[in-house]
Scaffold this motif. Sequence first.
Motif, short mmCIF file in Angstrom:
data_model
loop_
_atom_site.label_atom_id
_atom_site.label_comp_id
_atom_site.label_asym_id
_atom_site.label_seq_id
_atom_site.Cartn_x
_atom_site.Cartn_y
_atom_site.Cartn_z
N TYR A 130 0.82 -1.21 0.00
CA TYR A 130 0.00 0.00 0.00
C TYR A 130 0.86 1.27 0.00
N PRO A 131 1.84 1.38 0.91
CA PRO A 131 2.60 2.64 0.95
C PRO A 131 3.40 2.89 -0.32
N HIS A 132 3.85 1.83 -0.99
CA HIS A 132 4.60 2.01 -2.23
C HIS A 132 3.71 2.65 -3.29
N LEU A 133 2.49 2.11 -3.44
CA LEU A 133 1.59 2.61 -4.48
C LEU A 133 1.13 4.03 -4.17
N SER A 224 3.28 3.06 -15.80
CA SER A 224 4.18 2.29 -14.95
C SER A 224 3.46 1.78 -13.70
N ILE A 225 2.56 2.57 -13.14
CA ILE A 225 1.82 2.14 -11.95
C ILE A 225 0.85 1.02 -12.29
N VAL A 226 0.21 1.09 -13.45
CA VAL A 226 -0.67 0.00 -13.89
C VAL A 226 0.14 -1.29 -14.04
N ALA A 227 1.33 -1.20 -14.62
CA ALA A 227 2.18 -2.39 -14.76
C ALA A 227 2.56 -2.95 -13.40
N LEU A 228 2.84 -2.07 -12.44
CA LEU A 228 3.20 -2.51 -11.10
C LEU A 228 2.03 -3.24 -10.44
N ILE A 229 0.84 -2.68 -10.53
CA ILE A 229 -0.33 -3.31 -9.92
C ILE A 229 -0.64 -4.65 -10.58
N HIS A 230 -0.60 -4.69 -11.90
CA HIS A 230 -0.86 -5.95 -12.62
C HIS A 230 0.16 -7.00 -12.21
N SER A 231 1.42 -6.63 -12.19
CA SER A 231 2.47 -7.58 -11.83
C SER A 231 2.32 -8.06 -10.39
N LEU A 232 1.97 -7.16 -9.49
CA LEU A 232 1.79 -7.53 -8.08
C LEU A 232 0.69 -8.58 -7.92
N LEU A 285 11.13 -0.43 -2.46
CA LEU A 285 10.59 -0.46 -3.81
C LEU A 285 11.59 -1.05 -4.80
N ASP A 286 12.85 -0.70 -4.67
CA ASP A 286 13.87 -1.22 -5.58
C ASP A 286 13.91 -2.74 -5.54
N GLU A 287 13.86 -3.32 -4.35
CA GLU A 287 13.88 -4.78 -4.23
C GLU A 287 12.59 -5.40 -4.76
N LEU A 288 11.48 -4.73 -4.50
CA LEU A 288 10.20 -5.23 -4.99
C LEU A 288 10.21 -5.31 -6.52
N LEU A 289 10.73 -4.28 -7.17
CA LEU A 289 10.76 -4.28 -8.63
C LEU A 289 11.64 -5.40 -9.16
N GLU A 290 12.72 -5.71 -8.47
CA GLU A 290 13.57 -6.83 -8.88
C GLU A 290 12.81 -8.14 -8.79
N LEU A 305 7.19 -1.59 -16.19
CA LEU A 305 7.49 -1.77 -14.78
C LEU A 305 8.81 -1.09 -14.41
N SER A 306 9.81 -1.23 -15.24
CA SER A 306 11.10 -0.62 -14.93
C SER A 306 11.00 0.91 -14.85
N ALA A 307 10.03 1.48 -15.56
CA ALA A 307 9.85 2.94 -15.55
C ALA A 307 9.30 3.44 -14.22
N VAL A 308 8.86 2.54 -13.34
CA VAL A 308 8.45 2.96 -12.00
C VAL A 308 9.59 3.73 -11.32
N GLN A 309 10.81 3.29 -11.56
CA GLN A 309 11.96 3.94 -10.92
C GLN A 309 12.16 5.37 -11.39
N ASP A 310 11.55 5.74 -12.53
CA ASP A 310 11.68 7.12 -13.01
C ASP A 310 10.92 8.10 -12.11
N ILE A 311 9.92 7.61 -11.39
CA ILE A 311 9.11 8.52 -10.58
C ILE A 311 9.93 9.12 -9.44
N PRO A 312 10.63 8.32 -8.62
CA PRO A 312 11.49 8.94 -7.60
C PRO A 312 12.62 9.78 -8.20
#
Length: 348
Positions: A130-133, A224-232, A285-290, A305-312
Amino acid sequence: MSRAGELFDGVSATGSDLAPRVHSEMLKNTVEVVTGVCNDTAEAMADLASTLQVVRGVADGMGVDLFGAGTHPFAQWNAQQLTDNPRYDELIARTQWWGRQMLIWGVHVHVGVNHRDKVLPIISALLNQYPHLLALSASSPMWGGHDTGYASTRAMMFQQLPTAGLPFQFERWSEFERFVHDQKTTGIIDHLNEIRWDIRPACHLGTIEVRICDGVSTFAELESIVALIHSLVVWLDGRLDAGETLPTLPPWHVQENKWRAARYGLDAIIIQDADNNERLVTDDLDELLERLAPVARRLGCERELSAVQDIPRRGASYQRQRAVADGACNLDTYRDVVRSVTGDLVLP
């Protein structure tokens, strides 16, 4: 501006078949854009982009900008007009001041699940992320002409409604059914969709509906957030199929993590487990994406999904808005913030 009705008429007048993709919401200043049923992130985003192109064209003809964020920096809640709908009338009649305060916007992502017995374990496990999203999507630092000090004011506002906020962590579907029965019997809800949890079962669609995120200001960030949620969801689903028991957090830790992400965004120190270990959300988040990379590869959304890292790296929307305001709290500066957000919506 309460001109959504004109925009709906304009979309219909284009002769396109996209009118069912463009919905009204509680406030007449709001346009909800939805997709059809899609197989992957790329298809969902292409569907959304095609509708947004038409909506933007109509809005341009009206001289109206499209604003996408969790809150508007200076709009006043008591100046907004309500959409004529018995559902909204009943909500306001019951919730009064808090219901009228809901000058907020979010993103909902549905992911299909093939068996109902997986739904509640996945929802409970998703609360760990939750806090990541929320931190990634946070875009509501200002409300009613003030900087609130929060990254996501929307998350704190929305949970004031009596059936909104964090979901209960049920273990079995029969417990959820009993809960719904009790809610209906006592008149708390009339329909299942009146359970407005941050993550909820969408039983009529066979999906888990993730409603954590603030309104997202850029198309690339949304992708990127949609990809993260789908992957999760697929990752957790696969772990259930493999016979794993999904990890959960105590509800009091989940509640604290939500508050920390809403307050501090990408600078939040989150609680990781029942042993009270803590970590900066971006490090986690970095470990989660891996861990999710192989899943995203199978789903065809590894790039997204890798583009999630562009947000920070770029700064989340709440950070970019504050950078434009540069500490000033006046109408001219907040208008610059609005212009910066409307300029963020660049379609592919």
